[in-house]
Write an enzyme that holds these catalytic residues in place. Structure first.
Site, short mmCIF file in Angstrom:
data_model
loop_
_atom_site.label_atom_id
_atom_site.label_comp_id
_atom_site.label_asym_id
_atom_site.label_seq_id
_atom_site.Cartn_x
_atom_site.Cartn_y
_atom_site.Cartn_z
N SER A 135 8.75 -5.05 -4.08
CA SER A 135 8.11 -3.81 -3.63
C SER A 135 7.64 -3.97 -2.19
O SER A 135 7.36 -5.08 -1.74
CB SER A 135 6.91 -3.48 -4.51
OG SER A 135 6.14 -2.42 -3.96
N TYR A 146 -0.46 -6.43 -9.00
CA TYR A 146 0.93 -5.99 -8.90
C TYR A 146 1.57 -6.49 -7.60
O TYR A 146 2.67 -7.05 -7.60
CB TYR A 146 1.00 -4.47 -8.98
CG TYR A 146 2.39 -3.88 -8.80
CD1 TYR A 146 3.28 -3.82 -9.86
CD2 TYR A 146 2.79 -3.37 -7.57
CE1 TYR A 146 4.54 -3.28 -9.71
CE2 TYR A 146 4.05 -2.82 -7.40
CZ TYR A 146 4.92 -2.78 -8.47
OH TYR A 146 6.18 -2.25 -8.31
N LYS A 153 4.62 -9.25 -6.98
CA LYS A 153 5.85 -8.91 -6.27
C LYS A 153 6.10 -9.86 -5.09
O LYS A 153 7.26 -10.14 -4.75
CB LYS A 153 5.79 -7.46 -5.79
CG LYS A 153 5.86 -6.43 -6.92
CD LYS A 153 7.16 -6.55 -7.71
CE LYS A 153 7.34 -5.41 -8.70
NZ LYS A 153 8.62 -5.48 -9.41
#
Length: 262
Positions: free
Chosen positions: A149, A166, A170
């Site tokens: 991401s 998150y 990533k």
């Protein structure tokens, strides 16, 4: 009489996780359009059935689907077994499954949420890669694409929206991709990463449906628009094909020109 040229992924077999909507669905569709046989997956049977029916309605008959929660070992094993049973081998793997149960500030992240994010986004990707490697090796090689991401490259990618665990997961996925290059190369397997920017999907609607977040995101995107899932799919198809035969360990950012570094 004109003859059609073979499609660039013809004869190849792909697994795409979390592929019944959004980026995953677009990737599965593009790989199938480019000639690959594709096994799609989702945690819900209804979504799998709907996605397979939709793809087949577009004359993509080389697609099947199974229920798979990427974080569960028995599900991952079933995904692989069904792919081998249906298509006879595995040449490509796209690790698209992800979870973000705690999108708030870092210190609001619970241990349970942290563990879930890293289990699904990182650990399960590694375990699935590890599991398919022997089958790719039997086919003489293959290609793996992980999906990271833009928040892995800059924490302010979407001002006002917290990436917390998150984003860290990533970043770690990019690290995993790079770390696996030597062992994969020895087996004639390439592994690369694709980092989507702000793509118009249900997963990112917290951004583009929020006027404040959307406005601030646009300020960082030179192209001044949201990305589309199909624009990610083209990159993945490239990374899976022989067009990228001398590329491994790289990350391609699909971010509309957003300035990124890691």
């Amino acid at each position: 009489m004109m003859t059609s040229l073979p499609k660039k992924l013809e004869g190849k077999v792909a697994i795409v996780t979390a592929s019944t909507e959004g980026i995953g669905y677009a990737v599965a569709k593009r790989l199938a359009e480019d000639g690959a046989s594709v096994m799609i997956s989702s945690r819900r049977q209804k979504k799998v059935d709907e996605a397979v029916a939709k793809l087949k309605s577009e004359n993509l008959t080389n697609v099947k689907g199974v229920v798979c929660h990427a974080g569960k070992e028995d599900h991952r094993n079933y995904l692989i077994e069904e792919t081998l049973r249906s298509f006879g081998g595995i040449d490509m793997l796209v690790c698209n499954a992800a979870s973000n149960p705690s999108p708030g500030p870092f210190f609001d992240t619970t241990e349970e949420a942290w563990d879930k994010v890293f289990h699904v986004n990182l650990k399960s990707a590694f375990l699935l890669i590890k599991a398919v490697i022997p089958y790719m090796e039997k086919r003489g090689g293959g290609s793996i694409v992980t999906v990271s991401s833009v928040v892995a490259h800059r924490t302010d990618a979407v001002p006002g929206v917290h990436a917390s665990a998150y984003g860290i997961s990533k970043i770690s996925l990019i690290g995993l991709t790079k770390a696996l290059v030597p062992e994969c190369a020895a087996k004639n397997i390439r592994i690369n990463c694709m980092s989507p920017g702000v793509i118009e999907t249900r997963f990112s609607e917290v951004i583009w449906k929020n006027s404040f977040a959307n406005k601030n995101a646009m300020a960082l995107i030179p192209m001044k628009r949201l990305g589309q899932s199909s624009e990610c799919a083209g990159v993945v198809s490239f990374l899976c094909s022989d067009d990228s035969s001398y590329i491994s360990g790289e990350t391609i950012i699909v971010g509309g020109g957003m300035s990124c570094r890691l």
